[in-house]
Motif scaffolding. Sequence first.
Motif, PDB file in Angstrom:
ATOM      1  N   SER A   9       0.801  -1.226   0.000  1.00 51.00           N
ATOM      2  CA  SER A   9       0.000   0.000   0.000  1.00 51.00           C
ATOM      3  C   SER A   9       0.840   1.287   0.000  1.00 51.00           C
ATOM      4  N   PRO A  10       2.021   1.346   0.656  1.00 54.26           N
ATOM      5  CA  PRO A  10       2.786   2.603   0.625  1.00 54.26           C
ATOM      6  C   PRO A  10       3.263   3.000  -0.764  1.00 54.26           C
ATOM      7  N   ILE A  11       3.358   2.056  -1.694  1.00 51.27           N
ATOM      8  CA  ILE A  11       3.869   2.384  -3.031  1.00 51.27           C
ATOM      9  C   ILE A  11       2.794   2.171  -4.097  1.00 51.27           C
ATOM     10  N   ARG A  12       1.535   2.092  -3.683  1.00 51.74           N
ATOM     11  CA  ARG A  12       0.460   1.763  -4.627  1.00 51.74           C
ATOM     12  C   ARG A  12       0.390   2.765  -5.782  1.00 51.74           C
ATOM     13  N   ARG A  13       0.454   4.058  -5.483  1.00 50.15           N
ATOM     14  CA  ARG A  13       0.324   5.067  -6.533  1.00 50.15           C
ATOM     15  C   ARG A  13       1.464   4.963  -7.540  1.00 50.15           C
ATOM     16  N   ARG A  14       2.671   4.761  -7.046  1.00 53.13           N
ATOM     17  CA  ARG A  14       3.798   4.654  -7.978  1.00 53.13           C
ATOM     18  C   ARG A  14       3.705   3.392  -8.821  1.00 53.13           C
ATOM     19  N   LEU A  15       3.193   2.315  -8.227  1.00 53.50           N
ATOM     20  CA  LEU A  15       3.014   1.090  -9.006  1.00 53.50           C
ATOM     21  C   LEU A  15       1.964   1.283 -10.104  1.00 53.50           C
ATOM     22  N   ALA A  18       3.686   3.284 -12.804  1.00 48.78           N
ATOM     23  CA  ALA A  18       4.593   2.414 -13.561  1.00 48.78           C
ATOM     24  C   ALA A  18       3.801   1.448 -14.436  1.00 48.78           C
ATOM     25  N   GLY A  19       2.670   0.959 -13.922  1.00 52.15           N
ATOM     26  CA  GLY A  19       1.839   0.038 -14.696  1.00 52.15           C
ATOM     27  C   GLY A  19       1.264   0.692 -15.936  1.00 52.15           C
ATOM     28  N   LEU A  20       0.793   1.937 -15.805  1.00 53.17           N
ATOM     29  CA  LEU A  20       0.253   2.651 -16.963  1.00 53.17           C
ATOM     30  C   LEU A  20       1.328   2.880 -18.014  1.00 53.17           C
ATOM     31  N   LEU A  21       2.523   3.252 -17.566  1.00 54.67           N
ATOM     32  CA  LEU A  21       3.632   3.429 -18.503  1.00 54.67           C
ATOM     33  C   LEU A  21       3.993   2.115 -19.187  1.00 54.67           C
ATOM     34  N   HIS A  22       3.873   1.012 -18.425  1.00 54.60           N
ATOM     35  CA  HIS A  22       4.206  -0.278 -19.018  1.00 54.60           C
ATOM     36  C   HIS A  22       3.134  -0.707 -20.032  1.00 54.60           C
ATOM     37  N   SER A  72       9.019   3.415 -16.643  1.00 53.97           N
ATOM     38  CA  SER A  72       8.330   2.457 -15.766  1.00 53.97           C
ATOM     39  C   SER A  72       9.332   1.669 -14.941  1.00 53.97           C
ATOM     40  N   GLY A  73      10.475   1.318 -15.550  1.00 59.03           N
ATOM     41  CA  GLY A  73      11.496   0.577 -14.809  1.00 59.03           C
ATOM     42  C   GLY A  73      12.093   1.391 -13.679  1.00 59.03           C
ATOM     43  N   VAL A  74      12.376   2.668 -13.942  1.00 56.84           N
ATOM     44  CA  VAL A  74      12.945   3.539 -12.910  1.00 56.84           C
ATOM     45  C   VAL A  74      11.961   3.706 -11.753  1.00 56.84           C
ATOM     46  N   ILE A  75      10.705   3.977 -12.073  1.00 55.38           N
ATOM     47  CA  ILE A  75       9.697   4.186 -11.030  1.00 55.38           C
ATOM     48  C   ILE A  75       9.501   2.930 -10.193  1.00 55.38           C
ATOM     49  N   SER A  76       9.399   1.774 -10.857  1.00 54.54           N
ATOM     50  CA  SER A  76       9.148   0.526 -10.117  1.00 54.54           C
ATOM     51  C   SER A  76      10.334   0.142  -9.251  1.00 54.54           C
ATOM     52  N   HIS A  77      11.560   0.360  -9.733  1.00 53.07           N
ATOM     53  CA  HIS A  77      12.736  -0.013  -8.933  1.00 53.07           C
ATOM     54  C   HIS A  77      12.905   0.916  -7.731  1.00 53.07           C
ATOM     55  N   LEU A 130       5.162  -7.847 -11.719  1.00 53.52           N
ATOM     56  CA  LEU A 130       3.878  -7.164 -11.908  1.00 53.52           C
ATOM     57  C   LEU A 130       3.800  -6.487 -13.275  1.00 53.52           C
ATOM     58  N   LEU A 131       4.895  -5.814 -13.649  1.00 58.61           N
ATOM     59  CA  LEU A 131       4.908  -5.146 -14.951  1.00 58.61           C
ATOM     60  C   LEU A 131       4.906  -6.160 -16.091  1.00 58.61           C
ATOM     61  N   ASP A 132       5.657  -7.248 -15.915  1.00 56.63           N
ATOM     62  CA  ASP A 132       5.677  -8.279 -16.954  1.00 56.63           C
ATOM     63  C   ASP A 132       4.304  -8.931 -17.104  1.00 56.63           C
ATOM     64  N   LEU A 133       3.644  -9.168 -15.974  1.00 52.63           N
ATOM     65  CA  LEU A 133       2.296  -9.743 -16.033  1.00 52.63           C
ATOM     66  C   LEU A 133       1.327  -8.803 -16.751  1.00 52.63           C
ATOM     67  N   LEU A 134       1.470  -7.517 -16.482  1.00 48.07           N
ATOM     68  CA  LEU A 134       0.603  -6.534 -17.124  1.00 48.07           C
ATOM     69  C   LEU A 134       0.833  -6.526 -18.634  1.00 48.07           C
ATOM     70  N   ALA A 135       2.104  -6.516 -19.023  1.00 44.82           N
ATOM     71  CA  ALA A 135       2.425  -6.532 -20.448  1.00 44.82           C
ATOM     72  C   ALA A 135       1.954  -7.830 -21.095  1.00 44.82           C
ATOM     73  N   ALA A 136       2.113  -8.935 -20.348  1.00 48.47           N
ATOM     74  CA  ALA A 136       1.696 -10.231 -20.886  1.00 48.47           C
ATOM     75  C   ALA A 136       0.195 -10.310 -21.080  1.00 48.47           C
ATOM     76  N   ALA A 137      -0.546  -9.511 -20.349  1.00 47.79           N
ATOM     77  CA  ALA A 137      -2.006  -9.497 -20.514  1.00 47.79           C
ATOM     78  C   ALA A 137      -2.436  -8.513 -21.601  1.00 47.79           C
ATOM     79  N   ILE A 138      -1.791  -7.346 -21.649  1.00 47.18           N
ATOM     80  CA  ILE A 138      -2.200  -6.302 -22.590  1.00 47.18           C
ATOM     81  C   ILE A 138      -1.803  -6.646 -24.024  1.00 47.18           C
ATOM     82  N   THR A 139      -0.591  -7.138 -24.214  1.00 48.54           N
ATOM     83  CA  THR A 139      -0.095  -7.398 -25.576  1.00 48.54           C
ATOM     84  C   THR A 139      -0.976  -8.373 -26.348  1.00 48.54           C
TER      85      THR A 139
END
Length: 559
Positions: A9-15, A18-22, A72-77, A130-139
Amino acid sequence: MSDLVALMSPIRRRLITAGLLHVVYALSALVPFVCVAELARALLGSTGAAPWTIVAIAAGALLVRFLAFGASGVISHFADADLQLHLRRRLAAKLSAVPLGWFTERNSGQVKKVLQDDVREMHHLVAHALLDLLAAAITPIAALAYLLWVDWRLTLVTLLPIPLFAAAFAVMMRGYGEQMRRWGEATARINAAVVEFVQGIAVVKTFGQTSRSHERFARAADDFADFFGAWVRPMLRLSGLSTALIAPPTMLLVTLAGGVVFTAQGWIQPVDVLPFVLVGVGLTAPFQLLDAGSMQLRQAAEAASRVAALLAEPVLPEPETPLKPDGARVEFRGVGFSYDGSTRVLEDIDLTLEPGTLTALVGPSGSGKSTLGRLLARFYDVGTGEVLVGGRNIKEIGSAELYRHVGFVFQDVQLLRASIADNIALGSPAAGRTDIEKVARAAQIHERIEQLPRGYDSVIGVDAHLSGGEMQRVSIARALLADAPILVLDEATAFADPESEAAIQDALSTLIAGRTVLVIAHRLHTITGADQIVVLDHGRVAEIGRQPELPAYVRQALR
């Protein structure tokens, strides 16, 4: 999974950012392939689109893909680094607030796994999975939409391997949650065995028991190998089959076969097969990421559940308005205690320790001696009755204030990987070097410290390697510097050699002078000067008196 969501929850907004950018990255990565197909169709006259416009769109998509992926990588890391820092701070705060007895019930391997391994396990999820899963679903969704627009019939043919893959994958994943739980338990056993083996290697080698000590680690590793083999072996064929069903060569074969049939029947133009060759072949590639990502997600969820369990551990209750003890008188009033809530370890203990006196606890193993001492130091809270220090219930005294009044020296000495000076000053961080050396002299350890390569600046485990008796004297020096008026001693000389025992006894004589002392005794000659001897038997006070006053059978038992 709910634990994982709560911890992040503390990083939800940044995730989310990052997810939208991904998502932008995943869509822009697909655009060049679509552009190649559309460019071919445009050049062959199948569409009226301008070729250079298509080329410009492809170039722009490549630029957007690069920027979105990097951002997205910079924000997530950075979010992951902050989350790990946040969790480790919370865990450290929790560990500092749980009762001291909590640590005696767990080994360092278990604590290390949660604090280090499980928190690190969540890194792969936050920064990658999380980002890979998102890309794997959107693509696939975007690719599928494009192919349906080109020709819905050939799209259905292209998708034929996917239901077969889904069925094989579902069979392969049956019981996965339970297996992951067993995986975590097996890993924790290996961690515990490694830590215990390394910590005890000096002792076991001294007594020629290296092979026996190694057996526990080897057994833990063999058990893990057996479990893992039994779990994975049946999955290998299904995994190979499911992977083959959606592999690019399989998809290409299905697409070309369908394209040949459709072209021969005149349903589509040959050029319209090209989008399916370029985009349709890669339609299932993200499923490989879904497979790996889902495993990382489950592993992270298991790790998060263990982190959440530790964070949910009950802490030692602190009073809202802490009271200060009035003096060094100790009273146990009707004290009862149980570790598991059912088996009583202590029952109806009534005992008074007058200021400046030495009280010795004796009795057979398992009679509750160490437990009673730990209750005074508030390693645990009593189940019934109360423990008073200076007329105040220790529950009404804040922990910081309590440990300024109650000190303890136990058999199992714990020194930090820090300098000798810092270890001695642990109970009084503001102490100067003169005070540290003074208590070290009183504890009969100053000369040994001076022999170390850097004297008091030598670091435990680096250039300061002390014997058990020497470590005990360092802990006595620490207790002297803390200057607590009440002391709990769990027979500090129980495992010392004669020379070390004599030095420790001299140090203890200095330590206990003028203090209220509770000694947990194992040998008679160490308590000959006790003001009162308390005999415990099956958790109850059997006798109280001085040695000559005790019944003969008790005196015989003490020998």
